[in-house]
Design a protein around this motif. Structure first.
Motif, PDB file in Angstrom:
ATOM      1  N   LYS A  43       0.837  -1.205   0.000  1.00  0.00           N
ATOM      2  CA  LYS A  43       0.000   0.000   0.000  1.00  0.00           C
ATOM      3  C   LYS A  43       0.871   1.255   0.000  1.00  0.00           C
ATOM      4  CE  LYS A  43      -4.105  -1.900   2.156  1.00  0.00           C
ATOM      5  NZ  LYS A  43      -4.996  -1.910   3.312  1.00  0.00           N
ATOM      6  N   ILE A  47       0.946   4.192  -2.903  1.00  0.00           N
ATOM      7  CA  ILE A  47       0.845   5.633  -2.662  1.00  0.00           C
ATOM      8  C   ILE A  47       2.047   6.342  -3.276  1.00  0.00           C
ATOM      9  CG2 ILE A  47       0.850   7.421  -0.872  1.00  0.00           C
ATOM     10  CD1 ILE A  47      -0.760   5.350   0.860  1.00  0.00           C
ATOM     11  N   SER A  51       1.931   9.091  -6.328  1.00  0.00           N
ATOM     12  CA  SER A  51       2.609  10.374  -6.087  1.00  0.00           C
ATOM     13  C   SER A  51       3.663  10.643  -7.155  1.00  0.00           C
ATOM     14  CB  SER A  51       3.272  10.386  -4.711  1.00  0.00           C
ATOM     15  OG  SER A  51       2.330  10.253  -3.698  1.00  0.00           O
ATOM     16  N   SER A  83      -8.250   4.808  -5.118  1.00  0.00           N
ATOM     17  CA  SER A  83      -8.435   5.123  -3.689  1.00  0.00           C
ATOM     18  C   SER A  83      -7.142   5.643  -3.065  1.00  0.00           C
ATOM     19  CB  SER A  83      -8.935   3.900  -2.928  1.00  0.00           C
ATOM     20  OG  SER A  83      -7.953   2.874  -2.941  1.00  0.00           O
ATOM     21  N   TYR A  84      -5.999   5.318  -3.655  1.00  0.00           N
ATOM     22  CA  TYR A  84      -4.725   5.802  -3.119  1.00  0.00           C
ATOM     23  C   TYR A  84      -4.549   7.298  -3.343  1.00  0.00           C
ATOM     24  CZ  TYR A  84      -3.636   0.899  -2.595  1.00  0.00           C
ATOM     25  OH  TYR A  84      -3.671  -0.423  -2.230  1.00  0.00           O
ATOM     26  N   SER A  85      -5.305   7.862  -4.273  1.00  0.00           N
ATOM     27  CA  SER A  85      -5.191   9.298  -4.518  1.00  0.00           C
ATOM     28  C   SER A  85      -5.753  10.116  -3.357  1.00  0.00           C
ATOM     29  CB  SER A  85      -5.898   9.680  -5.813  1.00  0.00           C
ATOM     30  OG  SER A  85      -7.286   9.515  -5.684  1.00  0.00           O
ATOM     31  N   LYS A  87      -4.824  10.045  -0.439  1.00  0.00           N
ATOM     32  CA  LYS A  87      -3.702  10.415   0.421  1.00  0.00           C
ATOM     33  C   LYS A  87      -2.941  11.639  -0.097  1.00  0.00           C
ATOM     34  CE  LYS A  87      -4.018   6.640   2.995  1.00  0.00           C
ATOM     35  NZ  LYS A  87      -4.430   6.668   4.362  1.00  0.00           N
ATOM     36  N   LYS A  93      -4.266  16.335  -6.406  1.00  0.00           N
ATOM     37  CA  LYS A  93      -5.498  15.711  -6.910  1.00  0.00           C
ATOM     38  C   LYS A  93      -5.995  16.436  -8.153  1.00  0.00           C
ATOM     39  CE  LYS A  93      -7.032  13.972  -2.466  1.00  0.00           C
ATOM     40  NZ  LYS A  93      -7.981  14.114  -1.372  1.00  0.00           N
TER      41      LYS A  93
END
Length: 126
Positions: A43, A47, A51, A83-85, A87, A93
């Motif tokens: 995970k 992320i 990034s 869904s990792y976006s 963070k 975003k």
């Protein structure tokens, strides 16, 4: 530690697809190493992956001559769980929401201009 000279205000700034691909090779090596070590590590790498895509998209737009690499990054982005976006900070975003290269270039130029103005204002009040 690896400094890749991609800080937009750096004297040594330079951007190339080859530099970015080196970073992707490192990230893929990390995926291979942590694949069987547990979900927490994967995970964290996911992320980092999203990034990194955002950073490279911003660099492509700032450089202004890498639309083909931008398309490659969009393809990579479509392979990731969104869904990792969650963070990411809001300004990153926004980069994910912009799918047009020219609009992204405008957004990056506006953001960098605002960043410079804020730095000037903060230096005045020191």
């Amino acid at each position: 530690y690896h400094y890749d000279c991609t800080n937009e205000v750096s004297y040594t700034y330079s951007f190339s697809e080859e530099k970015c691909e080196q970073v992707w090779k490192v990230l893929n090596s990390l995926y291979s190493f942590f694949y069987d070590k547990g979900n927490v590590f994967l995970k964290a790498l996911d992320i980092a992956y999203i990034s990194l895509i955002v950073e490279h998209m911003k660099l492509c737009a700032y450089d202004g001559s890498n639309e083909s690499y931008y398309r490659i990054l969009l393809d990579r982005l479509n392979q990731i769980e969104w869904s990792y976006s969650l963070k990411l900070p809001i300004y990153d975003k926004v980069v994910l929401w912009i799918s047009n290269y020219n609009l992204l270039k405008i957004y990056i130029n506006i953001a960098l201009t605002c960043k410079r103005i804020i730095r000037i204002i903060l230096n005045i009040f020191r």
